[in-house]
Design a protein around this motif. Structure first.
Motif, PDB file in Angstrom:
ATOM      1  N   SER A 136     -35.450 -31.433  34.213  1.00  0.00           N
ATOM      2  CA  SER A 136     -35.410 -30.298  35.145  1.00  0.00           C
ATOM      3  C   SER A 136     -36.760 -29.578  35.211  1.00  0.00           C
ATOM      4  O   SER A 136     -37.266 -29.237  36.289  1.00  0.00           O
ATOM      5  CB  SER A 136     -34.313 -29.312  34.702  1.00  0.00           C
ATOM      6  OG  SER A 136     -33.056 -29.942  34.678  1.00  0.00           O
ATOM      7  N   ALA A 150     -39.343 -31.703  37.045  1.00  0.00           N
ATOM      8  CA  ALA A 150     -39.127 -31.740  38.496  1.00  0.00           C
ATOM      9  C   ALA A 150     -39.627 -30.464  39.159  1.00  0.00           C
ATOM     10  O   ALA A 150     -40.275 -30.496  40.217  1.00  0.00           O
ATOM     11  CB  ALA A 150     -37.639 -31.952  38.779  1.00  0.00           C
ATOM     12  N   ALA A 151     -39.340 -29.310  38.537  1.00  0.00           N
ATOM     13  CA  ALA A 151     -39.776 -28.043  39.133  1.00  0.00           C
ATOM     14  C   ALA A 151     -41.303 -27.934  39.137  1.00  0.00           C
ATOM     15  O   ALA A 151     -41.923 -27.545  40.130  1.00  0.00           O
ATOM     16  CB  ALA A 151     -39.157 -26.888  38.344  1.00  0.00           C
ATOM     17  N   SER A 153     -32.411 -33.798  29.351  1.00  0.00           N
ATOM     18  CA  SER A 153     -32.013 -33.138  30.609  1.00  0.00           C
ATOM     19  C   SER A 153     -32.881 -31.925  30.891  1.00  0.00           C
ATOM     20  O   SER A 153     -33.314 -31.686  32.026  1.00  0.00           O
ATOM     21  CB  SER A 153     -30.530 -32.740  30.542  1.00  0.00           C
ATOM     22  OG  SER A 153     -30.304 -31.861  29.435  1.00  0.00           O
ATOM     23  N   ALA A 154     -33.158 -31.139  29.856  1.00  0.00           N
ATOM     24  CA  ALA A 154     -34.007 -29.958  30.058  1.00  0.00           C
ATOM     25  C   ALA A 154     -35.409 -30.365  30.494  1.00  0.00           C
ATOM     26  O   ALA A 154     -36.015 -29.751  31.381  1.00  0.00           O
ATOM     27  CB  ALA A 154     -34.043 -29.138  28.774  1.00  0.00           C
TER      28      ALA A 154
END
Length: 929
Positions: free
Chosen positions: A335, A338-339, A331-332
């Motif tokens: 994220s 994506a950024a 999950s980290a």
């Protein structure tokens, strides 16, 4: 699996290890407890990698084993030679205690079998130097023009002994990887197994395009006679400081000597101490062809190499790496990705297009700047003067050579017109033609006389061309000029020395021969008659002896001036030498009788002209002339020598008559003609009955080494005895008998040359070639057949020709000479400087050698004029890269004079008289033939 040490930790470890080993080396070794009677010593097995034959490897390292056994008596050391694969198997089975391997193999064994850190690193002796590094070599056959750089190996097949070898594969593969070539994908690999000699065999046989071996192997094979020098070439060769061989890769540490983990630590320390204590370049090291051992090298670079190549032990990725990391922090990671992706996408889209444009512009500007800089340096450093002007001729640029040549600085001439350099000696039509050519868009080439800044004049050879832009429009002019002043002055000096008498200033014998040759060659030759007058001063020796040479020279000058004034434009006056002049009078009459009558009238007037005393140094001197006249053309004339001979015959008739008279050569001048006829008949008989004999006269180099010999002919008359060549050669030259005589000489010379070749004597023979024989259409086929029949090597044959050969039809003569030169025959100009000496034919004809006439050599040590003429001839020969032979050397003074003037082949009585060929061979060949 052990982790590699960090750089700082590694360096600290190596330092501490080295310190401990050297301290241990300095301590006295503990005496090993003696073995009980009958008890066997423990065995320490040393595994040594063999990249050539195992027998050679074991023999090379046996002295090391003996030394270890002597220094550590409590253990018995044995050596075993293995290939890479055999080494892996032996280590895996625990059959070895110490390993001495190539570095990458050591790294693999360290990860797979936990070897110790290296005890020592090998210091090899390569090319006479101690080196603890080595590299890899990429090579191909020397004729492979398609393999010059590393990227040329794409799609090729390379041979390697084993892909596990560092010097035989991994170094080279890593270097190719840096250039974008991966093994097995971008090039094929052929494994030959050890020894590495097999790689060389694979490349030479064509099974592989290129090969990988370690540095020094190719040189070792060449030294052993297994590889011809020049058979292969090193690809992308580079040189490293203090390393004797070229390599294609970076250098890496030499072989390490390491212990297995089960080895007793005390024993490992003793082995390390023993290795490091071996004296560098001592007797033991020389036996092993090494320099010794040193503290362990840094093998981390090899670790990196294997990782990048993904070779064992790094060919398998750890099972936990990427998948496990993703699973734990999925999950980290999503994220963060994506950024970053959002930010990068916006930036990339905006900058990508602009960045490409800027990079392209930058590359073009950099390329243009480098090109302009190179061109600018080339122009500025050019040895030729370079001037650039605008369309009006105003100077925009000059280089340094222009400043040196003219004395003007660039600042002084920028903006001025080049007409400020013009000399009045340059004709106006030259400049008019120059501008007419340039205005028409053409390139002008020619010579200009210009003035330097100090007012002195100099000659320039210039090429001036328009400068056009990309659209073809002319926007200026470029002038490239060469200062030829020195060359012009040298040509003038040589011409003056060669063609004019230094005392009187009149044309000399050479110039007269040239004028006479032109008259003989003139066409048509039947509408007028010419005459040659030879004028001799009666009893001049008496005047010279009574009043001295100074007055004699003044008299010769005054008489020459008076003759020149009397003849004027009607003819040419020349000084033949000593007290003799020649007068050439063209177009005297329509036939022989009218020509002879007019010539006699001229001769009578010249005799009358000296009836009046000459006043020299306040002394009145009266002299008389004897004059011989020969009219021409004559059917018997083929060379200038024929005309001179007839005039000289007439002159001797006048002298024999008491002097102060004229004699015209007539065909019935009995005795001389009758004697010539008799000699001709008897010479024919001599040719048919073996009365002629070959003689040889040596030609030597300045150090006394025999260079060759001139072939001469002598006539042993059955009644008169020896007849000198001066009596029968001129007679033979007047008829085709010279062809038969020449054929006899050539045949005997070729048989002698073949005999010398069979005996292994490397000797060049020079044979005089008659112009009459040379001009025969059958001469060249005949000579080719003679060479083939006798087996004589044409490369050892020199044909000596006189300058009269070049008078008629120079183009045809040059073609015939070229045909003979193609066989390997050399041409030499005999009696150079006495005949039709033209610099033009030296350039056009395939001449290899000049023979300076003995008339120039005899007085050269004491006569500055003769010395200057010899120097001029030597200068011509040097500039045209011609050999020089000086003939007629009879005194040590003449030899000393020549010895100070470079490499001159010497011939004359001082070094050897002509001798019969058999006697000459016994004297001059070793062993005597």
């Amino acid at each position: 699996m052990p982790k590699p040490l960090r750089p700082a930790a590694y360096r600290l470890f190596v330092w501490l290890a080295a310190a401990v080993l050297f301290v241990a080396a300095g301590l006295p070794a503990r005496a090993a407890p003696p073995a009980e009677d009958g008890a066997a010593l423990p065995v320490a097995r040393i595994a040594i990698l063999s990249f050539r034959s195992k027998e050679i490897t074991l023999a090379r390292w046996q002295p090391l084993i003996d030394h270890l056994n002597a220094e550590i008596p409590r253990v018995r050391f044995e050596q075993h030679a293995y290939s890479n694969r055999e080494m892996d198997a032996a280590v895996a089975r625990g059959e070895v205690d110490f390993v001495f391997v190539q570095p990458s193999h050591y790294v693999v064994l360290t990860y797979t079998h936990r070897l110790s850190s290296p005890l020592a690193t090998l210091v090899n002796r390569e090319g006479g130097e101690a080196v603890s590094m080595f590299g890899g070599v990429i090579f191909s056959r020397a004729e492979r023009a398609d393999i010059e750089g590393l990227t040329d190996l794409r799609g090729k097949t390379v041979a390697t002994p084993d892909i596990s070898g560092l010097g035989g594969f991994q170094m080279q593969a890593y270097e190719l990887l840096q250039h974008g070539l991966r093994p097995f994908r971008d090039y094929q690999v052929l494994e030959t197994d050890q020894p590495q000699d097999r790689v060389v065999e694979a490349v030479l046989s064509g099974r592989a395009d290129a090969g990988f071996v370690r540095t020094g192997l190719l040189e070792a094979m060449q030294a052993a006679g297994k590889l011809e020098a020049g058979a292969v070439k090193v690809v992308a060769a580079r040189r490293h400081q203090q390393f004797p061989f070229p390599s294609s890769t970076a250098l890496y540490p030499e072989w390490p000597f390491a212990a297995m983990t089960h080895v007793d630590r005390d024993l490992a320390r003793q082995v390390a101490s023993t290795l490091l204590s071996i004296p560098h370049d001592g007797d033991l090291a020389r036996q092993m062809r090494i320099s010794g051992f040193t503290i362990p090298g840094d093998y981390r670079s090899i670790d990196h190499l294997l990782r990048d190549l993904r070779l064992p032990p790094f060919d398998q990725l750890p099972e936990f790496t990427l998948a496990e990391v993703w699973k734990r922090w999925q999950s980290a990671w999503l994220s963060l990705i994506a950024a970053i992706a959002s930010l990068l996408l916006f930036s990339v889209i905006r900058l990508l297009g602009r960045n490409r444009e800027l990079l392209a512009i930058q590359h073009r500007l950099e390329d243009s700047a480098r090109e302009i800089a190179r061109l600018g340096q080339a122009v500025e450093q050019s040895p030729e003067s370079i001037i650039i002007t605008d369309l009006d001729g105003n100077i925009l640029y000059v280089n340094r050579a222009f400043e040196t040549s003219t004395g003007y600085t660039a600042k002084e001439v920028i903006g001025l017109n080049p007409r400020i350099f013009k000399s009045p000696r340059t004709a106006p039509e030259v400049h008019a033609g120059l501008w007419a050519t340039l205005s028409g868009g053409g390139i002008w080439q020619g010579e200009l006389a210009n003035l330097r800044r100090d007012g002195s004049e100099f000659q320039e050879s210039a090429i001036i061309s328009p400068i056009k832009d990309a659209d073809g429009r002319v926007f200026g002019y470029l002038a490239v000029k060469q200062d030829i002043t020195a060359r012009k002055e040298a040509e003038e000096r040589i011409h003056r020395l060669a063609y004019y008498d230094s005392l009187t200033g009149l044309p000399n014998r050479g110039r007269l021969n040239e004028l006479l040759a032109h008259c003989l060659a003139a066409t048509p030759r039947i509408d007028h008659g010419d005459a040659l007058l030879l004028v001799n001063i009666d009893r001049f020796k008496l005047i010279n002896d009574a009043r001295g040479h100074q007055l004699g020279d003044a008299l010769l000058t005054a008489l020459g001036r008076r003759l020149d004034e009397r003849v004027g434009e009607a003819g040419s006056v020349a000084r033949m030498g000593a007290d003799e002049y020649a007068i050439l009078l063209p177009q005297l009459g329509a036939d022989e009788a009218a020509t002879a009558a007019a010539a006699r009238q001229w001769a009578d007037r010249l005799i009358a002209s000296v009836a009046q005393p000459l006043h020299i140094d306040d002394e009145a001197i009266t002299v008389t002339f004897s004059i011989g006249v020969a009219t021409f053309p004559d059917p018997a004339d083929s060379t200038t020598a024929d005309v001179l001979r007839r005039a000289d015959t007439a002159l001797h008739r006048a002298k024999d008559g008491g002097g102060n008279q004229v004699a015209v050569f007539e065909s019935h001048m009995g005795e001389a003609i009758a004697q010539s006829f008799r000699i001709e008949a008897e010479l024919r008989h001599a040719l048919a009955h073996g009365e002629l004999q070959l003689h040889l006269q040596p030609q030597t180099l300045p150090d006394g080494t025999l260079s060759g010999a001139e072939v001469l002919v002598r006539w042993q008359h059955p009644l008169e005895g020896p007849i000198p060549p001066g009596r029968f050669i001129p007679v033979a030259e007047q008829s085709d008998l010279i062809v038969e005589l020449s054929a006899f000489i050539f045949r005997e010379a070729c048989l002698l040359l073949a005999r010398l070749q069979a005996a292994g004597v490397d000797l060049r023979l020079s044979v005089n070639l008659s112009p009459r024989h040379f001009r025969k259409h059958s001469f060249i086929p005949w000579l080719k057949g003679l060479l083939a029949d006798t087996g004589a090597d044409p490369h050892r044959l020199t044909l000596e020709v006189t300058e009269g050969l070049f008078i008629d039809n120079l183009s045809e003569t040059a073609a015939r000479m070229d045909e003979l030169c193609a066989l390997g025959i050399h041409f030499s100009i005999d009696d150079f400087g006495t005949g039709y000496s033209s610099l033009a034919y030296l350039k056009r004809l395939p001449i290899r050698e000049l023979k300076i006439d003995k008339g120039f050599i005899q007085d050269a040590p004491s006569d500055p004029d003769d010395a200057a003429l010899v120097d001029a001839i030597l200068a011509v020969a040097q500039n045209l890269h011609l050999e020089v032979v000086a003939e007629g050397i009879e005194t040590p003074e003449q030899a000393t004079f020549l010895s100070t003037r470079g490499r001159i082949i010497r011939q004359g009585y001082l070094f050897g008289r002509p001798e019969p060929a058999e006697l000459w061979l016994q004297r001059w060949t070793t062993p005597p033939l």
